[in-house]
Write a protein that holds these residues in place. Structure first.
Motif, PDB file in Angstrom:
ATOM      1  N   THR A  10       0.887  -1.155   0.000  1.00  0.00           N
ATOM      2  CA  THR A  10       0.000   0.000   0.000  1.00  0.00           C
ATOM      3  C   THR A  10       0.924   1.204   0.000  1.00  0.00           C
ATOM      4  N   ILE A  11       0.724   2.071  -0.983  1.00  0.00           N
ATOM      5  CA  ILE A  11       1.605   3.221  -1.160  1.00  0.00           C
ATOM      6  C   ILE A  11       0.751   4.473  -1.262  1.00  0.00           C
ATOM      7  N   ARG A  12       1.253   5.556  -0.683  1.00  0.00           N
ATOM      8  CA  ARG A  12       0.574   6.850  -0.798  1.00  0.00           C
ATOM      9  C   ARG A  12       1.581   7.925  -1.173  1.00  0.00           C
ATOM     10  N   TRP A  13       1.136   8.811  -2.080  1.00  0.00           N
ATOM     11  CA  TRP A  13       1.914   9.983  -2.447  1.00  0.00           C
ATOM     12  C   TRP A  13       1.046  11.215  -2.236  1.00  0.00           C
ATOM     13  N   SER A  14       1.687  12.334  -1.978  1.00  0.00           N
ATOM     14  CA  SER A  14       0.990  13.618  -1.983  1.00  0.00           C
ATOM     15  C   SER A  14       1.668  14.503  -3.017  1.00  0.00           C
ATOM     16  N   ALA A  15       0.984  15.577  -3.377  1.00  0.00           N
ATOM     17  CA  ALA A  15       1.582  16.532  -4.303  1.00  0.00           C
ATOM     18  C   ALA A  15       2.774  17.192  -3.622  1.00  0.00           C
ATOM     19  N   TRP A  16       3.793  17.500  -4.404  1.00  0.00           N
ATOM     20  CA  TRP A  16       4.970  18.211  -3.913  1.00  0.00           C
ATOM     21  C   TRP A  16       4.530  19.592  -3.446  1.00  0.00           C
ATOM     22  N   GLY A  22      -3.158  17.474  -3.624  1.00  0.00           N
ATOM     23  CA  GLY A  22      -3.330  16.224  -4.338  1.00  0.00           C
ATOM     24  C   GLY A  22      -2.856  15.058  -3.488  1.00  0.00           C
ATOM     25  N   MET A  23      -3.464  13.911  -3.717  1.00  0.00           N
ATOM     26  CA  MET A  23      -3.094  12.715  -2.978  1.00  0.00           C
ATOM     27  C   MET A  23      -3.425  11.501  -3.823  1.00  0.00           C
ATOM     28  N   GLU A  24      -2.641  10.426  -3.600  1.00  0.00           N
ATOM     29  CA  GLU A  24      -2.883   9.163  -4.276  1.00  0.00           C
ATOM     30  C   GLU A  24      -2.730   8.027  -3.285  1.00  0.00           C
ATOM     31  N   HIS A  25      -3.598   7.039  -3.422  1.00  0.00           N
ATOM     32  CA  HIS A  25      -3.542   5.809  -2.626  1.00  0.00           C
ATOM     33  C   HIS A  25      -3.509   4.646  -3.613  1.00  0.00           C
ATOM     34  N   VAL A  26      -2.538   3.730  -3.448  1.00  0.00           N
ATOM     35  CA  VAL A  26      -2.365   2.598  -4.360  1.00  0.00           C
ATOM     36  C   VAL A  26      -2.232   1.305  -3.568  1.00  0.00           C
ATOM     37  N   ASP A  27      -2.922   0.264  -4.025  1.00  0.00           N
ATOM     38  CA  ASP A  27      -2.764  -1.087  -3.489  1.00  0.00           C
ATOM     39  C   ASP A  27      -2.188  -1.968  -4.588  1.00  0.00           C
ATOM     40  N   ILE A  42      -6.687  12.059  -6.246  1.00  0.00           N
ATOM     41  CA  ILE A  42      -7.451  13.300  -6.133  1.00  0.00           C
ATOM     42  C   ILE A  42      -6.435  14.400  -6.373  1.00  0.00           C
ATOM     43  N   ALA A  43      -6.604  15.156  -7.457  1.00  0.00           N
ATOM     44  CA  ALA A  43      -5.552  16.103  -7.825  1.00  0.00           C
ATOM     45  C   ALA A  43      -6.100  17.238  -8.681  1.00  0.00           C
ATOM     46  N   GLN A  44      -5.163  17.968  -9.267  1.00  0.00           N
ATOM     47  CA  GLN A  44      -5.493  19.107 -10.102  1.00  0.00           C
ATOM     48  C   GLN A  44      -4.478  19.164 -11.240  1.00  0.00           C
ATOM     49  N   GLU A  45      -4.952  19.361 -12.470  1.00  0.00           N
ATOM     50  CA  GLU A  45      -4.095  19.563 -13.637  1.00  0.00           C
ATOM     51  C   GLU A  45      -4.391  20.968 -14.135  1.00  0.00           C
TER      52      GLU A  45
END
Length: 189
Positions: A10-16, A22-27, A42-45
């Motif tokens: 399980t990995i999570r990243w946030s926006a720099w 922004g945030m991401e959750h991965v399994d 959940i982010a913004q482009e």
């Protein structure tokens, strides 16, 4: 580099910082002799805020077999591959994607891991690849040319977009998953 017998992550990243929210959750889990990856972003482009869910199926050699993406706005993209570079989008052959083995989903550092693991480069070795690049939030798939270089095999790789000239040095963990994508994403504990 084959898939270890047990990769459950399980990995999570946030926006720099400075790149907006922004945030991401991965399994990541073993499935059908390869890996099944499920993620939520959940982010913004630029000015567009979006929610994205995705599923990726890989074979034992880290080749993409299927990817399904959905945005909260209702866009859906389903790509399927034989792992040899033959692609279909929503059941129709995509001739311009032929020869692509990997995918690169614009909104996540997760997909940088796929060529890093599949190529299994030695320190100092580089390889140019053609892959399927997926823009978000519109979910448009197109071919792209990239280069990966092992600066320190197993821990640091250089990513280069051959079209734009964009470059990033990506530190990875012991399983090859990106720790930080300088200026864009940072791994959460």
């Amino acid at each position: 580099m084959s898939i270890p017998t047990l990769i459950f992550r399980t990995i999570r990243w946030s926006a720099w910082e400075g790149c907006g929210a922004g945030m991401e959750h991965v399994d990541v889990r073993p499935a059908d002799g390869g890996l099944a990856i499920s993620g939520v972003v959940i982010a913004q482009e630029e000015e567009t805020k979006f929610g994205l869910s995705y599923r990726v199926k890989l074979d034992a050699l880290w080749r993409t077999k299927e990817v399904i993406l959905r945005t909260t706005a209702g866009h859906v993209l389903h790509l399927a591959s034989d792992g040899q570079g033959h692609w279909q989008e929503n059941g129709k052959v995509r001739p311009n994607l032929q020869g692509c083995i990997d995918i690169d989903i614009q909104a996540t550092p997760l997909t940088n891991t796929l060529p890093i693991r599949r190529l299994d480069l030695e320190t100092g070795e580089s390889m140019d690849i053609r892959l399927c690049y997926i823009t978000v939030p519109d979910l448009i798939a197109s071919p792209a040319n990239q280069r990966y270089t092992a600066l320190d095999a197993g821990s640091l790789y250089r990513f280069e977009s051959l079209e734009s000239g964009f470059t990033a040095d990506l530190p990875v963990d012991e399983d090859g998953f990106v720790l930080n994508y300088p200026g864009l994403f940072k791994r959460l504990g």
